[in-house]
Design a protein around this motif. Sequence first.
Motif, PDB file in Angstrom:
ATOM      1  N   LEU A  99       4.332  -1.652  -3.198  1.00  0.00           N
ATOM      2  CA  LEU A  99       4.074  -1.168  -1.842  1.00  0.00           C
ATOM      3  C   LEU A  99       5.411  -0.702  -1.283  1.00  0.00           C
ATOM      4  O   LEU A  99       6.468  -1.075  -1.787  1.00  0.00           O
ATOM      5  N   GLY A 100       5.364   0.065  -0.210  1.00  0.00           N
ATOM      6  CA  GLY A 100       6.616   0.483   0.428  1.00  0.00           C
ATOM      7  C   GLY A 100       7.305  -0.666   1.156  1.00  0.00           C
ATOM      8  O   GLY A 100       8.507  -0.618   1.424  1.00  0.00           O
ATOM      9  N   HIS A 101       6.541  -1.711   1.481  1.00  0.00           N
ATOM     10  CA  HIS A 101       7.112  -2.925   2.092  1.00  0.00           C
ATOM     11  C   HIS A 101       6.151  -4.058   1.760  1.00  0.00           C
ATOM     12  O   HIS A 101       5.156  -3.839   1.055  1.00  0.00           O
ATOM     13  N   GLY A 102       6.417  -5.270   2.265  1.00  0.00           N
ATOM     14  CA  GLY A 102       5.637  -6.433   1.838  1.00  0.00           C
ATOM     15  C   GLY A 102       4.191  -6.443   2.324  1.00  0.00           C
ATOM     16  O   GLY A 102       3.836  -5.794   3.313  1.00  0.00           O
ATOM     17  N   ILE A 103       3.362  -7.230   1.610  1.00  0.00           N
ATOM     18  CA  ILE A 103       1.960  -7.443   2.001  1.00  0.00           C
ATOM     19  C   ILE A 103       1.922  -8.179   3.338  1.00  0.00           C
ATOM     20  O   ILE A 103       2.598  -9.200   3.498  1.00  0.00           O
ATOM     21  N   MET A 104       1.150  -7.705   4.292  1.00  0.00           N
ATOM     22  CA  MET A 104       1.015  -8.391   5.581  1.00  0.00           C
ATOM     23  C   MET A 104       0.116  -9.615   5.410  1.00  0.00           C
ATOM     24  O   MET A 104      -0.794  -9.626   4.571  1.00  0.00           O
ATOM     25  N   PRO A 105       0.370 -10.663   6.243  1.00  0.00           N
ATOM     26  CA  PRO A 105      -0.359 -11.924   6.073  1.00  0.00           C
ATOM     27  C   PRO A 105      -1.865 -11.809   6.247  1.00  0.00           C
ATOM     28  O   PRO A 105      -2.600 -12.608   5.695  1.00  0.00           O
ATOM     29  N   ASP A 106      -2.345 -10.804   7.016  1.00  0.00           N
ATOM     30  CA  ASP A 106      -3.796 -10.740   7.251  1.00  0.00           C
ATOM     31  C   ASP A 106      -4.498  -9.702   6.376  1.00  0.00           C
ATOM     32  O   ASP A 106      -5.644  -9.347   6.630  1.00  0.00           O
ATOM     33  N   ILE A 107      -3.836  -9.226   5.354  1.00  0.00           N
ATOM     34  CA  ILE A 107      -4.514  -8.324   4.416  1.00  0.00           C
ATOM     35  C   ILE A 107      -5.491  -9.157   3.578  1.00  0.00           C
ATOM     36  O   ILE A 107      -5.128 -10.232   3.098  1.00  0.00           O
ATOM     37  N   PRO A 108      -6.743  -8.680   3.429  1.00  0.00           N
ATOM     38  CA  PRO A 108      -7.716  -9.466   2.658  1.00  0.00           C
ATOM     39  C   PRO A 108      -7.272  -9.627   1.193  1.00  0.00           C
ATOM     40  O   PRO A 108      -6.938  -8.639   0.523  1.00  0.00           O
ATOM     41  N   PHE A 109      -7.313 -10.874   0.732  1.00  0.00           N
ATOM     42  CA  PHE A 109      -6.920 -11.175  -0.648  1.00  0.00           C
ATOM     43  C   PHE A 109      -7.703 -10.318  -1.645  1.00  0.00           C
ATOM     44  O   PHE A 109      -7.153  -9.786  -2.611  1.00  0.00           O
ATOM     45  N   ASP A 110      -8.986 -10.205  -1.360  1.00  0.00           N
ATOM     46  CA  ASP A 110      -9.864  -9.440  -2.231  1.00  0.00           C
ATOM     47  C   ASP A 110      -9.387  -8.009  -2.450  1.00  0.00           C
ATOM     48  O   ASP A 110      -9.541  -7.448  -3.533  1.00  0.00           O
ATOM     49  N   ASN A 111      -8.825  -7.411  -1.406  1.00  0.00           N
ATOM     50  CA  ASN A 111      -8.341  -6.033  -1.518  1.00  0.00           C
ATOM     51  C   ASN A 111      -7.098  -5.953  -2.399  1.00  0.00           C
ATOM     52  O   ASN A 111      -6.905  -4.998  -3.149  1.00  0.00           O
ATOM     53  N   VAL A 112      -6.244  -6.972  -2.297  1.00  0.00           N
ATOM     54  CA  VAL A 112      -5.028  -6.988  -3.135  1.00  0.00           C
ATOM     55  C   VAL A 112      -5.454  -7.133  -4.597  1.00  0.00           C
ATOM     56  O   VAL A 112      -4.954  -6.432  -5.483  1.00  0.00           O
TER      57      VAL A 112
END
Length: 340
Positions: free
Chosen positions: A316-329
């Motif tokens: 990613l261009g920067h880190g994963i945000m805390p509220d991004i759905p795990f399923d999407n990652v």
Amino acid sequence: MKDSLFIKAAFSEKTERPPVWMMRQAGRFMKEYWDIKNKYSFLEMCKTPELAADVTMLPVNLLDIDAAILFSDILVTGEAMGGDLSFTQNVGPRFANPVRTQADIDNLQVEVGDKLQYVADAIKVIQQRLNGKIPLIGFAGAPFTVMSYLVEGGSSKDFKLTKLMLHNEPAMAHQLLSKIAQVTADYLNLQIAAGVNAVQIFDSWAQALAWDDYKEFSHRYIVEIISKLNRKDIPVISFCKGSSVFAPLMAEAKPDVVSIDWNVDLLDMKKRLPQGVAVQGNLDPHILYADKKVIKDRIHKLFERMRDEPGYVFNLGHGIMPDIPFDNVKYAVEVIKEWH
Ligand code: CP3
């Protein structure tokens, strides 16, 4: 490790698909992270090798990514130098004794190896658990970014005090940066000696600087650090937010990989860098909030663009945000692994 997808791509060799890892891949978007975080403080997690290893392994086991990244923080160097560091929920990092005067700078330690031994211990436990499956990335903060936390006493929106020191007291700023650079080079070499397979230097907030200030107060210290690394077989990745502006200069510090933000076309940027410098990036992390169809389309578009281009690591261009759905990652990793 030299046959792993990640190491090959980082050294600009051809791979059958781009390797994938993500900044902040071990973090709050995972329920399993909270299971540990609810029992220990963030710094306890960093400083207890078994816990740091447990967290490092979460994305290895749950996402099946192609590289692990040490669970720690860029600010541990500042703490080892004498900063009184704490992390508070919803506040973020804080140094209770900010560095603002000549005396503050004089008080900072530079021989700090013993104080960071817990990181070397964590690396050894992690490597036992990884057991050669995938490479382990170590990391440190770049001097300017670490300086900003030391001077501001925590996170900042405008870096007012830090920039004021650069502009009004450049000699003092250079002393501070120079001390941090020395500690950072030693610290990365400690990680390399303990067994990491790659290192990333995070200059997260360099984008706050004007071009000339970036050259004078950030870039030259990254050049110094990279030139001191015992880097045989260890790819070095240079990251900053704002790399779409600074990448050609970042490449002059001679990293193996430059990590690119999402403001540019990745292939166009790669072509502007010297031959043999790989790129990492550059999906906008917000894409991982979107519908699965969008996630797949955007990854495919990026990969189509980078097809046949050796020297490409997905991130990613920067880190994963805390509220991004795990399923999407998880879905994004699957899409990447199925690419051919
Ligand atoms: O990427 C990974 O999964 C490895 C671990 C890692 C962390 N921090 C864990 C962490 C890495 C590589 C970092 C680097 C880091 N730390 C950076 C550079 C990367 C970037 O984001 O630009 C910076 C600027 C920091 C400083 C820092 N640490 C801040 C500003 C914060 C608070 C804000 C936030 O996102 O919470 C931290 C805390 C931190 N570092 C957490 C984690 C998992 C959250 C701690 C918690 O659970 O409360």
